[in-house]
Write a protein that holds these residues in place. Structure first.
Motif, PDB file in Angstrom:
ATOM      1  N   ALA A   5      38.054  37.403  27.887  1.00 38.08           N
ATOM      2  CA  ALA A   5      37.216  37.734  29.042  1.00 38.08           C
ATOM      3  C   ALA A   5      38.019  37.635  30.335  1.00 38.08           C
ATOM      4  CB  ALA A   5      35.995  36.822  29.095  1.00 38.08           C
ATOM      5  N   LEU A   6      38.863  36.625  30.441  1.00 37.88           N
ATOM      6  CA  LEU A   6      39.705  36.467  31.627  1.00 37.88           C
ATOM      7  C   LEU A   6      40.723  37.606  31.716  1.00 37.88           C
ATOM      8  CD1 LEU A   6      40.625  34.923  34.113  1.00 37.88           C
ATOM      9  CD2 LEU A   6      41.995  33.455  32.599  1.00 37.88           C
ATOM     10  N   ASP A   7      41.356  37.925  30.607  1.00 34.42           N
ATOM     11  CA  ASP A   7      42.330  39.023  30.595  1.00 34.42           C
ATOM     12  C   ASP A   7      41.670  40.351  30.963  1.00 34.42           C
ATOM     13  OD1 ASP A   7      44.309  37.236  29.878  1.00 34.42           O
ATOM     14  OD2 ASP A   7      44.265  37.775  27.739  1.00 34.42           O
ATOM     15  N   ASP A   8      40.473  40.590  30.428  1.00 33.54           N
ATOM     16  CA  ASP A   8      39.743  41.830  30.746  1.00 33.54           C
ATOM     17  C   ASP A   8      39.391  41.904  32.231  1.00 33.54           C
ATOM     18  OD1 ASP A   8      39.908  42.576  28.096  1.00 33.54           O
ATOM     19  OD2 ASP A   8      37.808  42.093  27.628  1.00 33.54           O
ATOM     20  N   ALA A   9      38.973  40.787  32.787  1.00 37.32           N
ATOM     21  CA  ALA A   9      38.620  40.758  34.210  1.00 37.32           C
ATOM     22  C   ALA A   9      39.860  40.993  35.074  1.00 37.32           C
ATOM     23  CB  ALA A   9      37.961  39.428  34.556  1.00 37.32           C
ATOM     24  N   ARG A  10      40.955  40.376  34.727  1.00 43.85           N
ATOM     25  CA  ARG A  10      42.201  40.555  35.487  1.00 43.85           C
ATOM     26  C   ARG A  10      42.726  41.984  35.403  1.00 43.85           C
ATOM     27  NH1 ARG A  10      45.464  35.190  33.597  1.00 43.85           N
ATOM     28  NH2 ARG A  10      44.658  33.775  35.189  1.00 43.85           N
ATOM     29  N   ALA A  11      42.476  42.638  34.292  1.00 48.80           N
ATOM     30  CA  ALA A  11      42.992  43.994  34.074  1.00 48.80           C
ATOM     31  C   ALA A  11      42.419  45.001  35.068  1.00 48.80           C
ATOM     32  CB  ALA A  11      42.691  44.441  32.645  1.00 48.80           C
ATOM     33  N   LEU A  12      41.264  44.723  35.628  1.00 48.37           N
ATOM     34  CA  LEU A  12      40.648  45.661  36.561  1.00 48.37           C
ATOM     35  C   LEU A  12      41.295  45.638  37.950  1.00 48.37           C
ATOM     36  CD1 LEU A  12      36.885  45.087  35.738  1.00 48.37           C
ATOM     37  CD2 LEU A  12      38.315  47.019  35.064  1.00 48.37           C
ATOM     38  N   LEU A  13      41.841  44.521  38.359  1.00 49.53           N
ATOM     39  CA  LEU A  13      42.343  44.380  39.722  1.00 49.53           C
ATOM     40  C   LEU A  13      43.457  45.367  40.084  1.00 49.53           C
ATOM     41  CD1 LEU A  13      42.142  40.515  40.104  1.00 49.53           C
ATOM     42  CD2 LEU A  13      40.605  42.239  41.063  1.00 49.53           C
ATOM     43  N   PRO A  14      44.462  45.579  39.238  1.00 44.21           N
ATOM     44  CA  PRO A  14      45.498  46.554  39.605  1.00 44.21           C
ATOM     45  C   PRO A  14      44.943  47.972  39.800  1.00 44.21           C
ATOM     46  CG  PRO A  14      46.289  45.165  37.828  1.00 44.21           C
ATOM     47  CD  PRO A  14      44.819  44.864  38.005  1.00 44.21           C
ATOM     48  N   ALA A  15      43.956  48.337  39.011  1.00 43.71           N
ATOM     49  CA  ALA A  15      43.367  49.672  39.158  1.00 43.71           C
ATOM     50  C   ALA A  15      42.674  49.821  40.508  1.00 43.71           C
ATOM     51  CB  ALA A  15      42.384  49.940  38.025  1.00 43.71           C
ATOM     52  N   TYR A  16      41.985  48.788  40.956  1.00 43.23           N
ATOM     53  CA  TYR A  16      41.336  48.848  42.270  1.00 43.23           C
ATOM     54  C   TYR A  16      42.374  48.874  43.393  1.00 43.23           C
ATOM     55  CZ  TYR A  16      36.801  48.103  40.093  1.00 43.23           C
ATOM     56  OH  TYR A  16      35.667  48.243  39.344  1.00 43.23           O
ATOM     57  N   ASN A  17      43.430  48.100  43.266  1.00 42.50           N
ATOM     58  CA  ASN A  17      44.505  48.146  44.267  1.00 42.50           C
ATOM     59  C   ASN A  17      45.126  49.539  44.331  1.00 42.50           C
ATOM     60  OD1 ASN A  17      44.582  45.550  45.429  1.00 42.50           O
ATOM     61  ND2 ASN A  17      45.541  44.738  43.597  1.00 42.50           N
ATOM     62  N   ASN A  18      45.348  50.145  43.179  1.00 45.61           N
ATOM     63  CA  ASN A  18      45.898  51.494  43.115  1.00 45.61           C
ATOM     64  C   ASN A  18      44.940  52.499  43.758  1.00 45.61           C
ATOM     65  OD1 ASN A  18      47.900  53.385  42.288  1.00 45.61           O
ATOM     66  ND2 ASN A  18      46.529  54.014  40.633  1.00 45.61           N
ATOM     67  N   ALA A  19      43.649  52.341  43.494  1.00 46.06           N
ATOM     68  CA  ALA A  19      42.650  53.240  44.089  1.00 46.06           C
ATOM     69  C   ALA A  19      42.668  53.138  45.609  1.00 46.06           C
ATOM     70  CB  ALA A  19      41.261  52.928  43.534  1.00 46.06           C
ATOM     71  N   GLY A  90      33.901  42.202  43.363  1.00 46.76           N
ATOM     72  CA  GLY A  90      33.155  41.875  42.152  1.00 46.76           C
ATOM     73  C   GLY A  90      34.082  41.540  40.995  1.00 46.76           C
ATOM     74  N   ALA A  91      35.150  42.302  40.861  1.00 46.44           N
ATOM     75  CA  ALA A  91      36.125  42.036  39.795  1.00 46.44           C
ATOM     76  C   ALA A  91      36.815  40.693  40.021  1.00 46.44           C
ATOM     77  CB  ALA A  91      37.156  43.165  39.733  1.00 46.44           C
ATOM     78  N   GLN A  92      37.131  40.393  41.269  1.00 40.55           N
ATOM     79  CA  GLN A  92      37.762  39.102  41.566  1.00 40.55           C
ATOM     80  C   GLN A  92      36.806  37.951  41.265  1.00 40.55           C
ATOM     81  OE1 GLN A  92      41.054  38.582  42.463  1.00 40.55           O
ATOM     82  NE2 GLN A  92      40.508  36.459  42.034  1.00 40.55           N
ATOM     83  N   ALA A  93      35.531  38.134  41.583  1.00 41.00           N
ATOM     84  CA  ALA A  93      34.529  37.109  41.260  1.00 41.00           C
ATOM     85  C   ALA A  93      34.427  36.919  39.750  1.00 41.00           C
ATOM     86  CB  ALA A  93      33.170  37.493  41.852  1.00 41.00           C
ATOM     87  N   GLU A  94      34.528  38.001  39.007  1.00 43.95           N
ATOM     88  CA  GLU A  94      34.486  37.905  37.544  1.00 43.95           C
ATOM     89  C   GLU A  94      35.719  37.177  37.015  1.00 43.95           C
ATOM     90  OE1 GLU A  94      33.150  38.068  33.709  1.00 43.95           O
ATOM     91  OE2 GLU A  94      32.056  38.386  35.575  1.00 43.95           O
ATOM     92  N   VAL A  95      36.873  37.393  37.633  1.00 50.29           N
ATOM     93  CA  VAL A  95      38.082  36.658  37.249  1.00 50.29           C
ATOM     94  C   VAL A  95      37.862  35.161  37.460  1.00 50.29           C
ATOM     95  CG1 VAL A  95      40.486  36.181  37.917  1.00 50.29           C
ATOM     96  CG2 VAL A  95      39.725  38.541  37.615  1.00 50.29           C
ATOM     97  N   GLU A  96      37.313  34.812  38.604  1.00 52.67           N
ATOM     98  CA  GLU A  96      37.071  33.399  38.897  1.00 52.67           C
ATOM     99  C   GLU A  96      36.059  32.796  37.922  1.00 52.67           C
ATOM    100  OE1 GLU A  96      38.986  31.738  40.936  1.00 52.67           O
ATOM    101  OE2 GLU A  96      39.999  33.627  41.379  1.00 52.67           O
ATOM    102  N   ARG A  97      35.003  33.546  37.597  1.00 46.41           N
ATOM    103  CA  ARG A  97      34.015  33.059  36.636  1.00 46.41           C
ATOM    104  C   ARG A  97      34.646  32.850  35.272  1.00 46.41           C
ATOM    105  NH1 ARG A  97      31.752  33.931  32.447  1.00 46.41           N
ATOM    106  NH2 ARG A  97      32.588  36.003  32.166  1.00 46.41           N
ATOM    107  N   ALA A  98      35.427  33.840  34.821  1.00 49.22           N
ATOM    108  CA  ALA A  98      36.073  33.757  33.510  1.00 49.22           C
ATOM    109  C   ALA A  98      37.107  32.636  33.485  1.00 49.22           C
ATOM    110  CB  ALA A  98      36.729  35.094  33.166  1.00 49.22           C
ATOM    111  N   ARG A  99      37.814  32.447  34.597  1.00 46.55           N
ATOM    112  CA  ARG A  99      38.795  31.359  34.687  1.00 46.55           C
ATOM    113  C   ARG A  99      38.092  30.003  34.554  1.00 46.55           C
ATOM    114  NH1 ARG A  99      41.771  32.356  39.578  1.00 46.55           N
ATOM    115  NH2 ARG A  99      43.125  33.661  38.330  1.00 46.55           N
TER     116      ARG A  99
END
Length: 109
Positions: A5-19, A90-99
């Motif tokens: 769950a943590l890895d999945d949440a972290r995986a979204l952040l680079p895509a948003y930065n790229n966007a 939202g993705a960062q909040a999910e990373v924190e929750r999963a962490r």
């Protein structure tokens, strides 16, 4: 499962930065003229000259035939930027929750 769950949440952040990077590039091309060297001059007083409608920070705005078209395009791109930033938050909040969930599991042994 918690690690996944943590890895999945972290995986979204680079895509948003790229966007955000891509949207900024599009905004430059759509809204501003390049200088004689083919660059966008962002030297100015604004900390974020592309997105600040009051202070373009030395950027030369493109001129459109239709009154208000620059402002309309800017507003549409800015709305997209805000949507991406909200998704990133939202993705960062999910990373924190999963962490936190993973840390709780590890503490329990």
């Amino acid at each position: 499962k918690a690690r996944r769950a943590l890895d999945d949440a972290r995986a979204l952040l680079p895509a948003y930065n790229n966007a955000l990077d891509n949207l900024t590039n599009v905004a430059c091309k759509v809204l501003f003229e390049k200088d004689a060297y083919g660059r966008y001059n962002t030297m100015g007083s604004s900390t974020d000259p592309i997105w600040d409608p009051q202070d373009s920070g030395g950027l030369q705005r493109k001129h459109f035939q239709e009154p208000g078209l620059w402002e309309s395009k800017h507003a549409a791109l800015l709305a997209q930027k805000r949507d991406i930033e909200a998704s990133m938050a939202g993705a960062q909040a999910e990373v924190e929750r999963a962490r936190g969930a993973l840390a709780d599991l590890m503490d329990r042994g």
